[in-house]
Motif scaffolding. Sequence first.
Motif, short mmCIF file in Angstrom:
data_model
loop_
_atom_site.label_atom_id
_atom_site.label_comp_id
_atom_site.label_asym_id
_atom_site.label_seq_id
_atom_site.Cartn_x
_atom_site.Cartn_y
_atom_site.Cartn_z
N UNK A 103 0.83 -1.21 0.00
CA UNK A 103 0.00 0.00 0.00
C UNK A 103 0.86 1.26 0.00
N UNK A 104 1.95 1.24 0.77
CA UNK A 104 2.82 2.42 0.84
C UNK A 104 3.53 2.67 -0.49
N UNK A 105 3.64 1.59 -1.31
CA UNK A 105 4.27 1.74 -2.62
C UNK A 105 3.25 2.18 -3.68
N UNK A 106 1.99 2.33 -3.27
CA UNK A 106 0.96 2.83 -4.18
C UNK A 106 0.21 1.76 -4.95
N UNK A 107 0.28 0.51 -4.48
CA UNK A 107 -0.44 -0.58 -5.16
C UNK A 107 -1.55 -1.11 -4.26
N UNK A 108 -2.51 -1.78 -4.86
CA UNK A 108 -3.60 -2.35 -4.08
C UNK A 108 -3.70 -3.86 -4.28
N UNK A 109 -2.57 -4.51 -4.51
CA UNK A 109 -2.56 -5.95 -4.73
C UNK A 109 -2.95 -6.70 -3.46
N UNK A 110 -3.63 -7.80 -3.66
CA UNK A 110 -3.94 -8.69 -2.54
C UNK A 110 -2.68 -9.48 -2.17
N UNK A 111 -2.70 -10.08 -1.00
CA UNK A 111 -1.58 -10.91 -0.53
C UNK A 111 -2.15 -12.21 0.02
N UNK A 112 -1.64 -13.33 -0.46
CA UNK A 112 -2.07 -14.62 0.09
C UNK A 112 -0.84 -15.37 0.60
N UNK A 113 -1.03 -16.01 1.75
CA UNK A 113 0.04 -16.77 2.39
C UNK A 113 -0.36 -18.23 2.50
N UNK A 114 0.60 -19.11 2.37
CA UNK A 114 0.32 -20.53 2.53
C UNK A 114 1.59 -21.27 2.92
N UNK A 137 7.02 -25.27 1.39
CA UNK A 137 7.44 -23.88 1.30
C UNK A 137 6.44 -22.96 1.97
N UNK A 138 6.97 -21.89 2.56
CA UNK A 138 6.14 -20.80 3.05
C UNK A 138 6.05 -19.83 1.89
N UNK A 139 4.84 -19.66 1.34
CA UNK A 139 4.67 -18.93 0.09
C UNK A 139 3.89 -17.63 0.29
N UNK A 140 4.36 -16.58 -0.34
CA UNK A 140 3.65 -15.30 -0.39
C UNK A 140 3.37 -14.98 -1.85
N UNK A 141 2.10 -14.87 -2.19
CA UNK A 141 1.71 -14.57 -3.56
C UNK A 141 1.14 -13.16 -3.60
N UNK A 142 1.75 -12.32 -4.40
CA UNK A 142 1.33 -10.92 -4.52
C UNK A 142 0.42 -10.76 -5.73
N UNK A 143 -0.78 -10.24 -5.51
CA UNK A 143 -1.72 -9.99 -6.61
C UNK A 143 -2.05 -11.25 -7.39
N UNK A 144 -1.88 -11.18 -8.72
CA UNK A 144 -2.19 -12.32 -9.59
C UNK A 144 -1.14 -13.42 -9.53
#
Length: 217
Positions: A103-114, A137-144
Amino acid sequence: MKKDRILLSLLLALLCMGAVSLWISSDRAVRAVHEDLAGHILRFHVLANSDSDEDQALKLSVKSAVLDYLETSLPEDADLASTKAFLSSHETEIKKIAEDLIASAGFDYSVSLSLEPWYFPTKAYGDLTFPCGTYEAFRIIIGDGNGKNWWCVLYPSLCFVDVASGDVPEDSKEELQAILDEDTYETLLPSEAAGSKAAEPRPQIRFRLAEWLAELF
């Protein structure tokens, strides 16, 4: 002419048999190393929204912010089980770190963790080469999640080592060596470092050969 065709057929048959034999041998070696590794390590995997320069830079920023948090928050004596437990119990905090940075970088991407099994190709990490295969793996997926990924070995804590232009420090290698079978650990090293004969193929070549032959067959 007929003899030439027969000889050519025999030659092709021998080449095919040799390729199959080589594939079986390489595949078995890679599988043995992978099985030992998969039971003892945990990877950290961050996937960018896209391959644009902005999204790739954002991915690296998220990676760094999360690793900073983990480096200061994970107990120093955490083993594999307690590392997984920490990640599960602190998922909200980790997700907030990523979301706030995005958000601070100016994006509104969702974040999913697994925390899940995921396939990784052969990868050199400093002077250690990890074979292809499915690892937890501990995974962080940004946006799409359609961009290039970044990964490291979170447990043991090789993520906190800068190996972009050099080898993994000896103390980090010792930590990894302590949890693996001796043969597995030596296979990760360059042949000369593992004390292997010069005629033996380097691990990275052997791992990639197994991948290539598997695709053929």
